[in-house]
Motif scaffolding. Structure first.
Motif, PDB file in Angstrom:
ATOM      1  N   THR A  48      33.716  37.727  30.100  1.00  0.00           N
ATOM      2  CA  THR A  48      34.376  38.782  29.323  1.00  0.00           C
ATOM      3  C   THR A  48      35.693  39.159  29.987  1.00  0.00           C
ATOM      4  O   THR A  48      35.828  39.043  31.209  1.00  0.00           O
ATOM      5  CB  THR A  48      33.485  40.038  29.220  1.00  0.00           C
ATOM      6  OG1 THR A  48      34.181  41.060  28.500  1.00  0.00           O
ATOM      7  CG2 THR A  48      33.125  40.573  30.593  1.00  0.00           C
ATOM      8  N   THR A  49      36.652  39.607  29.182  1.00  0.00           N
ATOM      9  CA  THR A  49      37.922  40.102  29.727  1.00  0.00           C
ATOM     10  C   THR A  49      37.985  41.625  29.699  1.00  0.00           C
ATOM     11  O   THR A  49      39.048  42.200  29.953  1.00  0.00           O
ATOM     12  CB  THR A  49      39.123  39.524  28.941  1.00  0.00           C
ATOM     13  OG1 THR A  49      38.960  39.814  27.548  1.00  0.00           O
ATOM     14  CG2 THR A  49      39.235  38.019  29.140  1.00  0.00           C
ATOM     15  N   GLY A  75      44.095  39.397  36.272  1.00  0.00           N
ATOM     16  CA  GLY A  75      43.476  38.262  35.595  1.00  0.00           C
ATOM     17  C   GLY A  75      43.217  38.524  34.127  1.00  0.00           C
ATOM     18  O   GLY A  75      43.481  37.664  33.272  1.00  0.00           O
ATOM     19  N   ALA A  76      42.689  39.711  33.792  1.00  0.00           N
ATOM     20  CA  ALA A  76      42.410  40.043  32.396  1.00  0.00           C
ATOM     21  C   ALA A  76      43.695  40.081  31.575  1.00  0.00           C
ATOM     22  O   ALA A  76      43.738  39.607  30.432  1.00  0.00           O
ATOM     23  CB  ALA A  76      41.692  41.389  32.318  1.00  0.00           C
ATOM     24  N   GLU A  77      44.761  40.630  32.164  1.00  0.00           N
ATOM     25  CA  GLU A  77      46.043  40.697  31.451  1.00  0.00           C
ATOM     26  C   GLU A  77      46.593  39.298  31.194  1.00  0.00           C
ATOM     27  O   GLU A  77      47.114  39.011  30.103  1.00  0.00           O
ATOM     28  CB  GLU A  77      47.045  41.524  32.268  1.00  0.00           C
ATOM     29  CG  GLU A  77      48.374  41.768  31.573  1.00  0.00           C
ATOM     30  CD  GLU A  77      48.249  42.579  30.298  1.00  0.00           C
ATOM     31  OE1 GLU A  77      49.102  42.403  29.401  1.00  0.00           O
ATOM     32  OE2 GLU A  77      47.296  43.376  30.194  1.00  0.00           O
ATOM     33  N   ARG A  81      39.268  43.342  44.375  1.00  0.00           N
ATOM     34  CA  ARG A  81      38.732  42.972  43.072  1.00  0.00           C
ATOM     35  C   ARG A  81      39.352  43.778  41.944  1.00  0.00           C
ATOM     36  O   ARG A  81      39.573  43.254  40.846  1.00  0.00           O
ATOM     37  CB  ARG A  81      37.209  43.137  43.072  1.00  0.00           C
ATOM     38  CG  ARG A  81      36.501  41.981  43.765  1.00  0.00           C
ATOM     39  CD  ARG A  81      35.062  42.333  44.125  1.00  0.00           C
ATOM     40  NE  ARG A  81      34.284  41.175  44.530  1.00  0.00           N
ATOM     41  CZ  ARG A  81      34.411  40.541  45.689  1.00  0.00           C
ATOM     42  NH1 ARG A  81      35.302  40.972  46.560  1.00  0.00           N
ATOM     43  NH2 ARG A  81      33.675  39.490  45.981  1.00  0.00           N
ATOM     44  N   LEU A  82      39.635  45.048  42.193  1.00  0.00           N
ATOM     45  CA  LEU A  82      40.250  45.874  41.153  1.00  0.00           C
ATOM     46  C   LEU A  82      41.609  45.302  40.752  1.00  0.00           C
ATOM     47  O   LEU A  82      41.938  45.215  39.563  1.00  0.00           O
ATOM     48  CB  LEU A  82      40.408  47.313  41.656  1.00  0.00           C
ATOM     49  CG  LEU A  82      40.823  48.356  40.610  1.00  0.00           C
ATOM     50  CD1 LEU A  82      39.790  48.438  39.497  1.00  0.00           C
ATOM     51  CD2 LEU A  82      41.011  49.720  41.260  1.00  0.00           C
ATOM     52  N   VAL A  83      42.390  44.890  41.747  1.00  0.00           N
ATOM     53  CA  VAL A  83      43.707  44.300  41.460  1.00  0.00           C
ATOM     54  C   VAL A  83      43.544  42.977  40.708  1.00  0.00           C
ATOM     55  O   VAL A  83      44.180  42.744  39.679  1.00  0.00           O
ATOM     56  CB  VAL A  83      44.490  44.076  42.770  1.00  0.00           C
ATOM     57  CG1 VAL A  83      45.785  43.314  42.483  1.00  0.00           C
ATOM     58  CG2 VAL A  83      44.805  45.406  43.437  1.00  0.00           C
TER      59      VAL A  83
END
Length: 321
Positions: free
Chosen positions: A219-220, A121-123, A114-116
């Protein structure tokens, strides 16, 4: 929301400490009963809610509301994880005493995946506006599959990752206590418990894509998305032992989860249109009502007698294939 590196470090250390305490208390591989699981579920849920209160005092109600929305949607999707974990454990006939160990290390892998996914995904969402349409369409399609193709489960040993590991690593088709690796005829091999762990990790990899995308629709902020995922996933083991005997009563829950995924997809698509992002109170309201309705509908459609009959029918040990 910008967060200093030392806050990330403190959070990671706190999560590591909680996992270490959990591992120490279950070092004897005892069978986790409902009462113990319920107590731990209460602890993990309290930790998640308390962190939201800290965010409220630190960053205000909007940030805390965003976190709670992400936490609730991840917690709801975790119930579907429990269904699949129960299928895997039954399929491979995993002794009850070893299930906690598999889930513990499964959670470690889930947090890493999930961290990856969160940062990537946010980027992507911040850099390329059109990825919102791609992620949104993916969530709507996933919701459709969950609603209408929920029963089409792939046998755990046919999972491509499991098959690849079995080809790449010598495995023994038997359990050797709680060990993931053992020495057989002078050769070090992976045990069946390791194969089960890989099946759990491979399954959670798919769930991670869905759940991270769903929270990114809200949210991102990588910090909010990560903490919502982390605190929800930390309680996944105790949630499994609490709900394992009740799963057959949640006959309509997948419809509610499908609605949540589709809602997240539509919300993500709308964020790149003149409509913009939906207010957090609306998002929270949709999540709470959908979960409550789907669980209430399920419980009204079944009885404890149905659950008991299903448990008796499925109580015979499975066989590892």
């Amino acid at each position: 929301m910008s967060v200093s590196w030392w806050i990330w470090a403190v959070l990671m250390l706190a999560i590591a400490a909680m996992l270490a305490v959990d591992l120490f208390l279950h070092r004897d591989n005892h069978v986790v009963g409902f009462r113990e699981a319920a107590a731990w579920s209460g602890i993990w849920i309290a930790a998640g809610l308390l962190f939201g209160a800290v965010l409220w005092a630190w960053q205000g109600g909007d940030v805390a509301g965003t976190y709670y929305a992400g936490y609730l949607i991840e917690k709801a999707l975790s119930i579907d994880n429990v269904f699949v974990f129960a299928l895997i454990f039954t399929y491979f006939a995993v002794p009850a005493a070893f299930q906690h160990k598999v889930l513990f290390w499964g959670v470690i892998g889930a947090l890493a995946f999930r961290l990856v996914f969160i940062f990537v995904g946010a980027e992507l969402l911040e850099t390329f506006f059109w990825t919102a349409y791609v992620f949104g369409a993916f969530l709507v399609w996933t919701g459709y599959k969950m609603a209408f193709r929920h029963d089409q489960q792939t046998p755990p040993d046919r999972n491509p990752v499991v098959r690849l590991v079995r080809r790449a690593i010598p495995t023994d088709p038997a359990f050797h206590g709680d060990r993931f690796f053992a020495r057989v005829d002078g050769r070090r091999v992976a045990t069946l418990l390791f194969v089960v762990l890989i099946a759990v990790e491979a399954t959670d990899l798919i769930f991670a894509i869905d759940s991270v995308a769903a929270i990114l629709a809200i949210t991102t902020s990588t910090f909010i998305v990560w903490t919502a995922n982390a605190f929800a996933v930390l309680g996944l083991r105790s949630l499994y032992f609490c709900l394992a005997g009740l799963l057959r009563r949640f006959v309509h829950l997948h419809y509610g989860l499908a609605v949540l995924l589709a809602f997240a997809g539509v919300k993500l698509i709308l964020s790149e249109t003149p409509v913009g992002k939906l207010p957090i109170p609306v998002t929270l309201g949709v999540i709470v009502v959908t979960i409550a309705v789907s669980i209430g509908w399920s419980l009204r459609s079944t009885t404890p007698d149905t659950e008991a009959r299903g448990a008796d029918a499925g109580s015979s040990p499975g066989t590892a294939r």
